[in-house]
Design a protein around this motif. Structure first.
Motif, short mmCIF file in Angstrom:
data_model
loop_
_atom_site.label_atom_id
_atom_site.label_comp_id
_atom_site.label_asym_id
_atom_site.label_seq_id
_atom_site.Cartn_x
_atom_site.Cartn_y
_atom_site.Cartn_z
N GLY A 140 0.80 -1.22 0.00
CA GLY A 140 0.00 0.00 0.00
C GLY A 140 0.83 1.27 0.00
N PHE A 141 1.98 1.22 0.65
CA PHE A 141 2.84 2.39 0.77
C PHE A 141 3.27 2.93 -0.60
N PHE A 142 3.35 2.03 -1.59
CA PHE A 142 3.82 2.43 -2.92
C PHE A 142 2.74 3.16 -3.73
N PHE A 143 1.54 3.25 -3.17
CA PHE A 143 0.43 3.87 -3.91
C PHE A 143 -0.06 5.14 -3.21
N ARG A 144 0.86 5.85 -2.60
CA ARG A 144 0.51 7.10 -1.95
C ARG A 144 -0.05 8.09 -2.97
N ASN A 145 -1.21 8.64 -2.61
CA ASN A 145 -1.86 9.66 -3.44
C ASN A 145 -2.21 9.15 -4.84
N LYS A 146 -2.41 7.85 -4.98
CA LYS A 146 -2.79 7.27 -6.27
C LYS A 146 -4.18 6.65 -6.18
N LYS A 147 -4.69 6.21 -7.33
CA LYS A 147 -6.00 5.59 -7.38
C LYS A 147 -5.83 4.08 -7.53
N VAL A 148 -6.51 3.34 -6.67
CA VAL A 148 -6.37 1.89 -6.70
C VAL A 148 -7.74 1.22 -6.69
N LEU A 149 -7.75 -0.02 -7.17
CA LEU A 149 -8.94 -0.86 -7.13
C LEU A 149 -8.68 -2.03 -6.19
N SER A 156 -11.87 -9.68 3.77
CA SER A 156 -10.52 -9.33 3.34
C SER A 156 -10.51 -8.13 2.42
N ALA A 157 -11.47 -8.08 1.49
CA ALA A 157 -11.54 -6.96 0.55
C ALA A 157 -11.84 -5.65 1.28
N MET A 158 -12.78 -5.71 2.23
CA MET A 158 -13.13 -4.51 2.99
C MET A 158 -11.94 -4.03 3.84
N GLU A 159 -11.26 -5.00 4.43
CA GLU A 159 -10.12 -4.66 5.27
C GLU A 159 -8.99 -4.06 4.43
N GLU A 160 -8.72 -4.67 3.26
CA GLU A 160 -7.68 -4.16 2.38
C GLU A 160 -8.01 -2.75 1.91
N ALA A 161 -9.27 -2.55 1.51
CA ALA A 161 -9.69 -1.24 1.01
C ALA A 161 -9.56 -0.18 2.10
N THR A 162 -10.00 -0.50 3.30
CA THR A 162 -9.91 0.46 4.40
C THR A 162 -8.47 0.80 4.71
N TYR A 163 -7.61 -0.21 4.72
CA TYR A 163 -6.19 0.05 4.97
C TYR A 163 -5.59 0.95 3.89
N LEU A 164 -5.96 0.70 2.64
CA LEU A 164 -5.38 1.46 1.53
C LEU A 164 -5.75 2.94 1.56
N THR A 165 -6.85 3.27 2.24
CA THR A 165 -7.22 4.69 2.31
C THR A 165 -6.20 5.51 3.09
N HIS A 166 -5.35 4.86 3.86
CA HIS A 166 -4.29 5.58 4.58
C HIS A 166 -3.20 6.06 3.62
N HIS A 167 -3.17 5.49 2.43
CA HIS A 167 -2.13 5.83 1.47
C HIS A 167 -2.71 6.41 0.18
N ALA A 168 -3.69 5.74 -0.39
CA ALA A 168 -4.20 6.10 -1.72
C ALA A 168 -5.12 7.32 -1.67
N GLU A 169 -5.20 7.99 -2.79
CA GLU A 169 -6.12 9.13 -2.93
C GLU A 169 -7.56 8.64 -3.04
N LYS A 170 -7.76 7.54 -3.79
CA LYS A 170 -9.10 6.98 -3.98
C LYS A 170 -9.01 5.47 -4.08
N VAL A 171 -9.95 4.79 -3.43
CA VAL A 171 -10.02 3.33 -3.45
C VAL A 171 -11.40 2.92 -3.96
N THR A 172 -11.42 2.06 -4.96
CA THR A 172 -12.69 1.57 -5.49
C THR A 172 -12.77 0.06 -5.31
N ILE A 173 -13.82 -0.39 -4.63
CA ILE A 173 -14.05 -1.82 -4.45
C ILE A 173 -14.85 -2.33 -5.64
N VAL A 174 -14.32 -3.34 -6.31
CA VAL A 174 -14.96 -3.94 -7.49
C VAL A 174 -15.44 -5.33 -7.11
#
Length: 320
Positions: A140-149, A156-174
């Motif tokens: 997750g650290f490598f996606f600071r201020n980026k958009k991720v899916l 697991s998906a919800m947990e991953e997405a929530t964690y990624l919000t600490h780094h990414a600009e936008k997180v989209t769950i697909v």
């Protein structure tokens, strides 16, 4: 080389290599069966920044080679191959490698890990480590201020997405359905996070890239059949893990998913003389450092077992 050994370790990665280092330093001359992916999942990882001791990070394959070399330095030996079956019902234990060679052992350490379930779409394997990941905590650290899916619909998906919000600009769950399998509390946590969006009822078709890195994910609407590309800098596949325990064929106690059950805080399984460490028995943390720590525990438990002292059941005592 004799086919009988005091200690046989199945699998490498941080758990197997650390177990090998400790067992070798205890003069147990362990033999390690490397499996089909020597070094485990870290060989598919580029930069590792959260393993202690490397202030500037370290490449995953480089770290695994260093661990293997350290184990060899103390006398561990390696055999390339895959454990295809075992007989743990009598002593010495029997381990069949590649369905042809049989090793016997006084003790066995299982460190065969768990494999992330993948989508199986074009471009996925090619882009692992170049935008495709199965571990938000690792990458997750490598996606600071980026958009991720994040692809998936369980906890697991919800947990991953929530964690990624600490780094990414936008997180989209697909997710391929309208409804999630995740628990209500995990869903609510994701839905109430302003950084998280949802794209539901779509089927992933292909990882899209520029040849060097991921640029998006092509999906198809399950209602209309319309195809479109969800642009993103990274795609996290979070559809679960599969512990590599099929070869055991029920000879060691596992949970409903297939992870090996160990006793208390020890690495002991329900079969005396058989121990487990790393992701094959840990469905929660799945980190290189926790796997390494459990490999240390397994080797120390083996040493005590071979000395004739029972493995201590830490669950029955208080922490000191």
């Amino acid at each position: 080389m004799s086919n009988h050994h005091r200690v046989v370790i199945l699998g490498t990665g941080p758990a197997g290599y650390t177990a090998a280092i400790y067992a070798a330093r205890a003069s147990l001359q362990p033999v390690i069966v490397e499996g089909s992916e020597p070094g485990g999942q870290l060989t598919l990882t580029t930069e590792v920044e959260n393993f202690p001791g490397f202030s500037d990070g370290v490449q995953g394959p480089e770290l695994m080679v260093a661990m293997r070399t350290q184990a060899e330095r103390f006398g561990a030996t390696f055999r390339t191959g895959l454990a295809t079956s075992v007989n743990l019902s009598e002593r010495p234990f029997r381990i069949v490698v590649d369905e042809k060679e049989t090793l016997t052992a006084d003790t066995l350490i299982i460190a065969t890990g768990a494999s992330a379930k993948m989508l199986g779409v074009p471009g996925e394997q090619e882009m692992i480590g170049r935008g495709v990941s199965t571990c938000a905590t690792c990458d997750g650290f490598f996606f600071r201020n980026k958009k991720v899916l994040v692809v998936g619909g369980g906890d697991s998906a919800m947990e991953e997405a929530t964690y990624l919000t600490h780094h990414a600009e936008k997180v989209t769950i697909v997710h391929r359905r309208e409804e999630f399998r995740a628990s209500k509390v995990m869903q609510d946590r994701a839905r109430h996070n302003e950084k998280i969006d949802f794209v539901l009822n779509v089927t992933p078709l292909e990882m899209v890239s520029d040849g060097n890195k991921v640029t998006g994910l092509k999906v198809k609407s399950n209602e209309t059949g319309e195809e479109r590309v969800l642009e993103a800098d990274g795609v996290f596949v979070a559809i679960g893990h599969r512990p590599n325990t099929d070869f055991l064929k029920g000879q060691v106690e596992v949970d409903k998913v297939g992870y090996i059950v160990t006793s208390g805080h020890s690495s002991a399984t329900n079969v005396p003389g058989v121990f487990a460490c790393g992701d094959v028995m840990d469905s929660h943390y799945r980190q290189a450092i926790t796997a390494a720590g459990s490999g240390c525990k397994a080797a120390m438990d083996v040493e005590k077992f071979l000395e004739g002292s029972a493995v201590h059941d830490w669950s029955m005592s208080s922490a000191k």
